[in-house]
Design a protein around this motif. Structure first.
Motif, short mmCIF file in Angstrom:
data_model
loop_
_atom_site.label_atom_id
_atom_site.label_comp_id
_atom_site.label_asym_id
_atom_site.label_seq_id
_atom_site.Cartn_x
_atom_site.Cartn_y
_atom_site.Cartn_z
N TYR A 82 0.82 -1.21 0.00
CA TYR A 82 0.00 0.00 0.00
C TYR A 82 0.86 1.28 0.00
N PRO A 99 -5.24 9.26 -1.02
CA PRO A 99 -5.18 8.95 -2.46
C PRO A 99 -6.37 8.09 -2.85
N CYS A 100 -7.59 8.59 -2.66
CA CYS A 100 -8.78 7.73 -2.71
C CYS A 100 -8.96 6.95 -4.01
N CYS A 103 -6.39 4.31 -4.22
CA CYS A 103 -6.64 3.37 -3.12
C CYS A 103 -7.75 2.39 -3.51
N ARG A 132 -18.56 10.26 -2.92
CA ARG A 132 -17.26 10.82 -2.56
C ARG A 132 -16.77 11.67 -3.73
N CYS A 209 -13.01 6.71 8.54
CA CYS A 209 -12.40 5.38 8.53
C CYS A 209 -10.90 5.40 8.34
N CYS A 210 -10.35 6.52 7.93
CA CYS A 210 -8.96 6.48 7.46
C CYS A 210 -8.23 7.75 7.84
N THR A 213 -7.49 10.96 5.54
CA THR A 213 -8.44 12.05 5.27
C THR A 213 -8.37 13.14 6.34
S1 SF4 Z 1 -10.61 7.32 2.71
FE1 SF4 Z 1 -8.68 6.17 2.93
S2 SF4 Z 1 -9.29 4.00 2.80
FE2 SF4 Z 1 -11.00 5.22 1.98
S3 SF4 Z 1 -10.61 5.31 -0.25
FE3 SF4 Z 1 -9.68 7.15 0.65
S4 SF4 Z 1 -7.56 6.59 1.03
FE4 SF4 Z 1 -8.70 4.68 0.73
#
Ligand code: SF4
Length: 347
Positions: A82, A99-100, A103, A132, A209-210, A213
């Protein structure tokens, strides 16, 4: 005799993937979930460490969702692979270092490999068009399907009616009429569906969740890369960015200061890898020094250490400085005045 088709689902632990899986189960599909552990997941780390978060749920939401749905969940460690997604995202970052789009493409690609390896038939996600800003747009959703190599084996049950037919629909493995047409950022349709399906409890959706962000976390990660002169990290780096107050008084070192007993205990486990300081005359935090601290910097580090403990208003505080060799010295210092700490030092 009809064949039971098998789908692998990306299960984040949020509501959307939960609903997508249930829609497939309702159509008689055998579903198993995959959850990728990137190291940037929020839950389970800070909630378990900080005193102030002690009351928050510590459950692993992906496992909990799988249990609610009665499906098997595979948790896969992708920390190493990753890194390239975070460091070199082909499609760039979102508002922070998230980097959605890359990702999502990476996760679907890994799920596709898993699917082939385990003789599953297709992949599902809980994506919704327009939800998103980058990874879930009408024009970027086909990019994920194409670049991951999954192509028309990727089905998004919550918005499938707004997308071209996929192979599972064309082959009649799933009934397109029973798929949905959700779109946009509103969560109301998902919540209504959850009620209809009998799900009273689910993780609060979207955004949380991450760590990538999170603006402050991303700032600290950017600072780490700038200090090292290169964009690299290891697992301990990204864990430590989640913990403590970070101050950078100079380009060549920063301090990681525990904010409570929970963080103190956590940082204790790392102390042998860092020059570290703590007050011996007063109760106070453990402070790790990340970087290459020089002798002339130790006085400032000791004064800062004293500042964040109970001796912050004392005339003198004794601070122990422990080197990587294990050698230690005690310095008696006057805690630095809070107003004398430039705001830019706080990361
Ligand atoms: S918020 Fe985080 S886990 Fe979710 S798509 Fe974006 S980078 Fe990936």
């Amino acid at each position: 005799m009809s064949v039971t088709r098998k789908a692998v689902a990306l299960v984040s632990g949020g509501l959307d993937s939960m609903l997508a899986v249930q829609l497939m189960l309702d159509q008689g599909i055998h579903v198993e979930g995959i959850n990728f552990f990137t190291g940037f997941c929020v839950e389970g780390h800070t909630h378990a460490i900080r005193n102030q978060d002690r009351k928050k749920e510590k459950r692993n939401n992906a496992l909990w969702v799988a249990e609610q749905l009665g499906i098997k969940l595979h948790i896969i460690d992708v920390i190493e692979e990753y890194k390239d997604v975070v460091i070199n995202p082909k499609h760039g970052y979102g508002a922070n270092l998230n980097p959605c789009l890359d990702c999502k493409g990476f996760m679907v690609k890994k799920a596709h490999e898993w699917m082939q390896h385990n003789n599953f038939d297709f992949i599902i996600t809980g994506e919704v068009i327009g939800q998103r800003p980058k990874s879930q747009r009408r024009d970027t959703m086909p990019v994920i399907a194409r670049e991951s190599g999954a192509n028309d084996l990727l089905l998004r049950p919550l918005c499938a009616k707004r997308l071209p037919e996929t192979l599972p629909e064309r082959e009649g493995w799933v009934d397109r009429n029973k798929l949905l047409d959700f779109t946009g950022r509103s969560r109301k349709p998902q919540m209504a569906l959850a009620r209809e399906m009998g799900f009273a409890d689910y993780a609060q959706p979207a955004g949380g969740c991450c760590f990538l962000t999170d603006a402050q976390y991303s700032h600290k990660l950017g600072d780490l890369w700038a200090a090292r002169g290169e964009r690299r990290y290891d697992f301990d780096d990204i864990m430590l960015l989640k913990v403590g107050r970070h101050l950078r008084p100079a380009p060549h070192f920063k301090l990681i200061v525990a904010r409570d007993d929970g963080e103190n205990n956590f940082l204790h486990g790392y102390r042998k890898r860092f020059v570290h300081l703590h007050a011996t005359s007063h109760h106070g935090p453990l402070v790790l020094i990340d970087g290459e601290i020089r002798d002339e910097d130790l006085q400032l580090a000791a004064e800062l250490t004293a500042r964040f403990g109970q001796g912050k208003r004392a005339e003198q505080v004794e601070v122990e400085i422990v080197q990587l060799t294990g050698d230690s010295q005690i310095r008696t210092v006057k805690p630095i005045d809070g107003d004398a700490i430039p705001k830019e030092w706080y990361l």
